[in-house]
Design a protein around this motif. Structure first.
Motif, short mmCIF file in Angstrom:
data_model
loop_
_atom_site.label_atom_id
_atom_site.label_comp_id
_atom_site.label_asym_id
_atom_site.label_seq_id
_atom_site.Cartn_x
_atom_site.Cartn_y
_atom_site.Cartn_z
N LEU A 22 34.07 74.80 2.41
CA LEU A 22 33.64 74.55 3.79
C LEU A 22 33.87 75.82 4.60
CD1 LEU A 22 32.53 72.57 5.90
CD2 LEU A 22 34.89 71.85 6.35
N VAL A 23 32.78 76.47 4.97
CA VAL A 23 32.85 77.74 5.69
C VAL A 23 31.96 77.68 6.92
CG1 VAL A 23 32.63 80.24 5.51
CG2 VAL A 23 33.15 78.90 3.46
N ASN A 24 32.54 77.96 8.07
CA ASN A 24 31.78 77.98 9.32
C ASN A 24 31.44 79.42 9.71
OD1 ASN A 24 32.03 75.17 9.62
ND2 ASN A 24 34.03 75.39 10.59
N GLY A 25 30.27 79.58 10.32
CA GLY A 25 29.90 80.89 10.84
C GLY A 25 29.32 81.84 9.82
N VAL A 26 28.78 81.33 8.71
CA VAL A 26 28.14 82.23 7.75
C VAL A 26 26.81 82.70 8.32
CG1 VAL A 26 29.22 81.08 5.78
CG2 VAL A 26 26.92 80.41 6.48
N THR A 27 26.33 83.82 7.82
CA THR A 27 25.06 84.38 8.26
C THR A 27 24.16 84.60 7.05
OG1 THR A 27 25.96 86.62 8.15
CG2 THR A 27 26.05 85.49 10.29
N VAL A 28 22.89 84.86 7.31
CA VAL A 28 21.93 85.13 6.24
C VAL A 28 21.39 86.54 6.43
CG1 VAL A 28 19.76 84.45 5.15
CG2 VAL A 28 21.29 82.70 6.07
N SER A 29 21.58 87.37 5.39
CA SER A 29 21.11 88.75 5.43
C SER A 29 20.30 89.03 4.19
CB SER A 29 22.29 89.71 5.53
OG SER A 29 21.87 91.06 5.48
N SER A 30 19.01 89.35 4.39
CA SER A 30 18.11 89.60 3.25
C SER A 30 18.15 88.44 2.26
CB SER A 30 18.48 90.91 2.54
OG SER A 30 18.36 92.00 3.43
N SER A 31 18.12 87.24 2.79
CA SER A 31 18.10 85.99 2.03
C SER A 31 19.45 85.61 1.42
CB SER A 31 17.04 86.01 0.91
OG SER A 31 15.75 86.15 1.46
N THR A 32 20.45 86.48 1.49
CA THR A 32 21.75 86.16 0.91
C THR A 32 22.69 85.62 1.98
OG1 THR A 32 21.51 87.92 -0.74
CG2 THR A 32 23.74 87.09 -0.34
N VAL A 33 23.37 84.52 1.65
CA VAL A 33 24.32 83.92 2.58
C VAL A 33 25.63 84.72 2.51
CG1 VAL A 33 25.66 81.87 3.14
CG2 VAL A 33 23.29 81.64 2.37
#
Length: 275
Positions: free
Chosen positions: A117-128
Motif C-alpha cells: 500500500l503506497v500513496n503518492g506514486v507517480t507515472v513516468s514514461s508508463s512506469t509507476v
C-alpha cells in the motif's frame, strides 16, 4: 523505392491504430476479473481506463491470473501502466495497492490481507514510480497458507484526488501485512477512480478443500461480444481460468490477425512489384 514508400504510407495508419487502440485488451482484463470472481468478491464493478502490467525479476511480464510461486514473486515487481487510448492522461499522483483476495469461494467478509500500500506514486514514461511516495506497507510478497488453494493477489492503481486523505490507522509508514477492509479504505480516503488493475495467483502445496470452479476467458471471442467486458465466451482458442490453467495473452487474437493482414498485404505488394 516508390512502391516501398507507398506501402509504408498505406500501413502507417494501420500500425498506429494497432499500437494505441487497446479496446480488446480492456475487454480481456475486465473478463478476467469477472471469471476469477475478483468482481464482485473485491470490487463491485471494474471499468479500467488503462492496462496494468507486472514484471518480476527472473519471470518477466506476467499475464492476468498467471500462476506463480511465492519464490518467483518475492521481490518488488516493476509496474507499468498503459492508457487505453490517447484521451487518457496519466498525470498527478496515485495509490498503488496489492491485496490477497484468497482462493475463489473463500470467506473474505472479515477483510483481505494487505501486501502493498503506497500513496503518492507517480507515472513516468508508463512506469509507476514510488521513489518519493509514502509506503504505508512496503511490498511484501505473497505467502499463502499451505493447502489453502490458489490465492488471487490483486494489484490496483487508484487516482488520488486533491481531497485525498489517508484514513485513521494508515498515516504511519512501514505497517506490516495485515487484514484490512479495503472497500472502507478506498471510500474513507476519497479514492474514486480505479485506473487499472491486474492479478496473479499463488498457491502453496495442494488444496485440501474444494475450490469453486471458474469459467475461462477466450480472448478470440471478446471482440465479437456486444456486452462490454462480458466474461461469457465460447470456442477453444487461448483461454485462462482463475484456478491455475495457462493464462491467455491479452489481445493475442487481435495481434495475430494484424500480423496476418500485414503479411498478406506485404506479399501482395511484393508480387505486384515482381510482376
Amino acid at each position: 523505392m516508390i512502391y516501398i514508400s507507398v506501402l509504408a504510407l498505406a500501413l502507417a495508419p494501420f500500425v498506429a491504430a494497432q499500437s494505441t487502440d487497446h479496446a480488446l485488451d480492456i475487454k480481456a482484463i475486465e473478463a478476467h476479473f469477472t471469471q476469477s470472481h475478483v468482481v464482485p468478491d473485491l470490487l463491485s464493478s471494474f471499468n479500467p481506463s488503462a492496462l496494468l502490467s507486472l514484471n518480476f525479476a527472473g519471470v518477466g511480464d506476467v499475464t492476468p491470473g498467471q500462476p506463480l510461486t511465492k519464490e518467483q514473486v518475492g521481490t518488488t515487481p516493476v509496474v507499468t501502466v498503459t492508457p487505453a487510448n490517447s484521451s487518457v492522461q496519466l498525470s498527478g499522483t496515485y495509490t498503488l495497492a496489492m491485496v490477497d483476495v484468497d482462493a475463489v469461494g473463500a470467506d473474505i467478509s472479515k477483510g483481505v490481507n494487505r501486501h502493498w500500500l503506497v500513496n503518492g506514486v507517480t507515472v513516468s514514461s508508463s512506469t509507476v514510480s514510488n521513489s518519493s511516495a509514502t509506503a504505508i506497507t512496503p511490498y511484501a510478497g505473497p505467502w499463502p497458507a499451505a493447502g489453502s488453494g490458489p490465492h488471487r493477489y490483486v494489484v490496483l492503481l487508484y487516482e488520488q484526488p486533491s481531497t485525498f486523505s489517508a484514513p485513521e490507522g494508515f498515516t504511519q509508514t512501514g505497517l506490516p501485512v495485515a487484514p484490512m477492509d479495503f472497500a472502507a479504505y478506498v471510500q474513507s480516503s476519497g479514492l474514486t477512480s480505479l485506473v487499472a488493475a491486474t492479478y496473479i495467483t499463488v498457491e502453496e502445496g495442494t488444496a485440501t478443500a474444494s475450490i469453486s470452479a471458474t469459467s475461462a476467458v477466450v480472448t478470440s471471442t471478446l471482440g465479437q461480444s456486444s456486452s462490454h467486458g462480458s466474461s461469457t465466451a465460447s470456442g477453444t482458442s487461448s483461454s485462462a481460468s482463475a484456478t491455475g490453467s495457462t493464462p491467455a495473452n491479452n489481445g493475442s487474437s487481435r495481434t495475430l490477425s494484424s500480423v496476418a493482414a500485414m503479411s498478406l498485404l506485404g506479399a501482395a505488394i511484393i508480387t505486384f512489384i515482381a510482376a
